[in-house]
Scaffold this active site. Structure first.
Site, PDB file in Angstrom:
ATOM      1  N   ASP A 141       0.738  -1.150   0.085  1.00 26.47           N
ATOM      2  CA  ASP A 141       0.138   0.071   0.106  1.00 26.47           C
ATOM      3  C   ASP A 141       0.867   1.272   0.140  1.00 26.47           C
ATOM      4  O   ASP A 141       1.897   1.404   0.688  1.00 26.47           O
ATOM      5  CB  ASP A 141      -0.723  -0.085   1.212  1.00 26.47           C
ATOM      6  CG  ASP A 141      -1.871   1.172   1.402  1.00 26.47           C
ATOM      7  OD1 ASP A 141      -2.749   1.126   0.548  1.00 26.47           O
ATOM      8  OD2 ASP A 141      -1.821   1.951   2.483  1.00 26.47           O
ATOM      9  N   GLU A 145      14.370 -15.346   0.402  1.00 30.26           N
ATOM     10  CA  GLU A 145      14.831 -16.579   1.115  1.00 30.26           C
ATOM     11  C   GLU A 145      13.623 -17.806   1.015  1.00 30.26           C
ATOM     12  O   GLU A 145      14.090 -18.835   1.574  1.00 30.26           O
ATOM     13  CB  GLU A 145      14.826 -16.215   2.699  1.00 30.26           C
ATOM     14  CG  GLU A 145      15.935 -15.064   2.921  1.00 30.26           C
ATOM     15  CD  GLU A 145      15.509 -14.380   4.471  1.00 30.26           C
ATOM     16  OE1 GLU A 145      14.791 -15.088   5.276  1.00 30.26           O
ATOM     17  OE2 GLU A 145      16.396 -13.636   4.777  1.00 30.26           O
TER      18      GLU A 145
END
Length: 559
Positions: A213, A267
Site C-alpha cells: 500500500d 529466502e
C-alpha cells in the site's frame, strides 16, 4: 480441485489475480460484514472463474477507521474477519483450489491505536518511542501552526497536535491520511526490522506475496520543506502522480527499503511476489521500483486515465511496454479497484477517463454501453503481455453505486473534508450472490444483520446465480475468456510473446501476439475483420465477418 501451476517461468508474470475486498465479498457469520469464513465458502467460485491468485485487502486487527488500512496489530486478524487459525485454513484451502494468496501490507502508517503510537504519546517529547513516527514542534511563537503546509489526502492538514501530560499543547505528528493513521519514520532501524519480521511471519504461514500500500510513500524529506517552496510541486492526492523531488512521494530513499524486503522474500521457495501500489508520474518512474533485486511487479494505472479512444490506449500500452521490457519486468494491467469508480460506469459516460469520471460523478450513465465497453476492455488487457487484475464484482458487470445516502458513508474522504467528488463506498458495496432481494446471498439465510452498505434492489439481475444461468452474461464471458487465455498462453498470450501492431481502420486497435490476433473496435461503426481468420472469442456476438462498435475479438487463422 485445481493444482497450483508449476512452470519454469514465475507464475506471476502473466497471472490473473482477483482482488478480494474482504468486508464486501461474502459474510459467513451473518453480521453483515464479509469475513474469512465467507471467502472460504466461495473458493470454488473463484477457482471456476479461472483466476490464478487472490489479493486480500487488509484483514489485520484494526479500529476500521479506514476499512482496515489503519492497522493496530499486523500479526493478528481483526475479529470482524476471523482468527489466525481461519487465516491459515484459508491459505491451505486456497492452494488446494489452485489459488495463491497475496496479502495487503500497509507500511506507510499504523493505526493511532497501535501499541507503538500509544507508547509514543505517553512517552512525551524527544523520547525514543516517538522516533518511530514523525513528531515535530509547531511553527510560530507558541507552536500553534503545523510544521509544514503538507495536506492530508483525506482533507485538512497532514499534521495533528498532541497534548502533553500536563494538559498543555505539545508537538505535532504527521499523517498523510486520516489523523488516526500516523506515518512511520522509516529512518528508524526498529521500523525496518519490524516490517521484515512481519513479512517473515506471514511467509512462514504460506502466503505467496504482498501488495504494498502507498508504495511510493514511506520516506520523507528530512528537511520537511513546504510544498509552496518547491517549484512544480502541488499537494495533489493519492491518485495524482507526484513530480520528481517531491518531499513525501516517490523518493529515492524508499527504493532501498524494497531491496531489503526482496532479500527477505528470496529466502523463501515458491516464486513469492511483491506488487506495488505506486502512483507515480509515468512508466519510467514505475521502472525504478522494478529494477532487479527490488520489487517484482507494480500496478500499471495508466489505462485508468485513458479515454475510450484507440490512440490514447495505444500510446499508454506502448509507453508501458517500452519501459518495462527494457528492465525485464512484466506489465500488470488494471481497470478497477477499491479506490476508483468501477470501469463499467466510467465507460458508460461520454467522457470515460478516471479524471473525467470524478467530475461527472452522479451524472447519467448508459449502463448497457458501459458494460459492453467493459467487456471489450477486459478482453483487451488479457491479450496484452503481462498479468491482469480483476476487482471483485467486475465479472458480474457491477456498476458503481452512486446514490448511497450520506448516512451510510464510511469513506474517510467524507469524514475529513467537504469535497464533492466520488465516495469510495460506491465501489465497495457487498456482492450479490443469489436471490431476488437484499442481502442477495451475501449473508447466510436467516441472518438478521443488514450488509454494512446497502445493495441496490436492481442487483437481483446481477447475482452470480442469475448470471451463471445466462450463457451471454458478463460472468460467463469472464469464465470463457480466462479459460481460453489459459489454453493459449503457450501459443501467443504468455508473457514471452511480443506485441506486434497491425494496420487497422481508424478507431481500431489491432495487434498480433504469437498465433493470436486481437481486434478492439473503439470507433462508432462496425469494421471488417481480416479474412482467413476465425473468432476464438469475442466480447459480444460477431457475425458476417464484421466487428461491431465497442467489441473486442481474438482471432486465429482458419485451419
Amino acid at each position: 480441485m485445481r493444482a497450483l501451476s508449476s512452470t519454469t517461468r514465475p507464475w506471476w508474470r502473466d497471472a490473473v489475480i482477483y482482488q478480494v475486498y474482504i468486508r464486501s465479498f461474502a459474510d459467513g457469520n451473518g453480521d453483515g460484514v464479509g469475513d474469512v469464513a465467507g471467502l472460504r465458502a466461495r473458493l470454488p467460485y473463484l477457482s471456476a472463474l479461472g483466476v490464478d491468485a487472490l489479493w486480500l485487502n487488509p484483514w489485520y486487527a484494526s479500529p476500521q477507521v479506514d476499512a482496515g488500512y489503519d492497522v493496530s496489530d499486523y500479526r493478528r486478524l481483526d475479529p470482524l474477519f476471523g482468527t489466525l487459525d481461519d487465516a491459515e485454513s484459508l491459505i491451505v484451502e486456497a492452494h488446494e483450489h489452485g489459488l495463491r494468496v497475496i496479502l495487503d501490507l500497509v507500511p506507510n502508517h499504523t493505526s493511532d491505536q497501535h501499541p507503538w503510537f500509544q507508547e509514543a504519546l505517553a512517552a512525551g517529547r524527544g523520547s525514543k518511542a516517538r522516533s518511530r513516527y514523525h513528531f515535530r514542534p509547531g511553527r510560530g511563537p507558541d507552536g500553534a501552526k503545523p510544521p509544514t503546509d503538507w495536506p492530508s489526502i483525506f482533507g485538512g492538514p497532514a499534521w495533528t497536535r498532541t497534548v502533553d501530560a500536563d494538559g498543555e499543547p505539545g508537538d505535532w505528528y504527521l499523517h498523510l491520511f486520516a489523523p488516526e493513521q500516523p506515518d512511520l519514520d522509516w529512518t528508524n532501524p526498529e521500523v525496518r526490522e519490524e516490517f521484515e519480521d512481519i513479512l517473515r511471519f506471514w511467509l512462514d504461514l504460506g502466503v505467496d506475496g504482498f501488495r504494498i500500500d502507498v508504495a511510493q510513500g514511506l520516506t520523507k524529506d528530512p528537511a520537511f520543506p513546504d510544498l509552496a517552496d518547491l517549484a512544480g510541486q502541488t499537494a495533489g492526492g493519492m491518485l495524482d502522480a507526484a513530480g520528481t523531488g517531491h518531499p513525501y512521494f516517490d523518493r529515492d530513499e524508499t527504493l532501498a527499503i524494497y531491496e531489503d524486503w526482496r532479500r527477505v522474500l528470496d529466502e523463501y521457495e515458491g516464486d513469492r511476489v511483491f506488487v506495488a501500489e505506486a502512483w507515480v508520474a509515468d512508466a519510467s518512474r514505475i521502472a525504478r521500483y522494478l529494477a532487479p533485486k527490488r520489487l517484482h511487479t507494480a500496478f500499471n494505472f495508466g489505462l485508468l486515465s485513458c479515454p475510450w479512444e484507440a490512440d490514447a490506449l495505444r500510446g499508454e500500452i506502448d509507453a508501458t511496454l517500452r519501459v518495462l521490457t527494457g528492465i525485464g519486468a512484466p506489465a500488470t494491467w488494471v481497470l478497477s479497484n477499491h479506490d476508483v469508480i468501477r470501469h463499467a460506469t466510467r465507460y458508460g459516460r461520454a467522457k470515460t477517463s478516471l479524471g473525467d469520471a470524478k467530475g461527472l460523478y452522479g451524472s447519467p450513465v448508459d449502463h448497457v454501453l458501459g458494460e459492453r465497453r467493459a467487456r471489450a476492455a477486459v478482453q483487451l488487457i488479457n491479450a496484452l503481455p503481462g498479468g491482469t487484475y480483476v476487482y471483485q464484482g467486475e465479472e458480474l458487470g457491477l456498476p458503481e453505486v452512486e446514490d448511497l445516502p450520506p448516512s451510510v458513508w464510511q469513506d474517510p474522504n467524507r469524514h475529513h473534508t467537504a469535497h464533492v467528488g466520488p465516495v469510495r463506498d460506491g465501489c465497495r458495496v457487498p456482492l450479490p450472490w443469489s436471490g431476488i432481494a437484499p442481502t442477495f446471498g451475501f449473508s447466510p439465510d436467516g441472518a438478521s444483520a443488514q450488509p454494512w452498505l446497502p445493495q441496490p434492489p436492481e442487483w437481483r439481475h446481477r447475482t452470480a446465480t442469475a448470471e451463471e444461468q445466462d450463457p451471454h452474461s458478463t460472468l460467463n464471458h469472464y469464465r470463457t475468456l480466462l479459460r481460453v487465455r489459459r489454453e493459449w498462453l503457450h501459443r501467443g498470450l504468455g508473457d514471452t510473446a511480443p506485441l506486434e501492431w497491425i494496420d487497422a481502420p481508424a478507431g481500431v486497435l489491432a495487434f498480433r501476439r504469437g498465433e493470436v490476433v486481437c481486434y478492439v473496435n473503439l470507433s462508432d461503426e462496425a469494421v471488417q475483420l481480416p479474412k482467413g481468420y476465425r473468432v476464438l472469442i469475442a466480447s459480444e456476438p460477431v457475425g458476417g465477418g464484421r466487428l461491431p462498435a465497442d467489441v473486442a475479438a481474438w482471432l486465429v487463422r482458419q485451419q
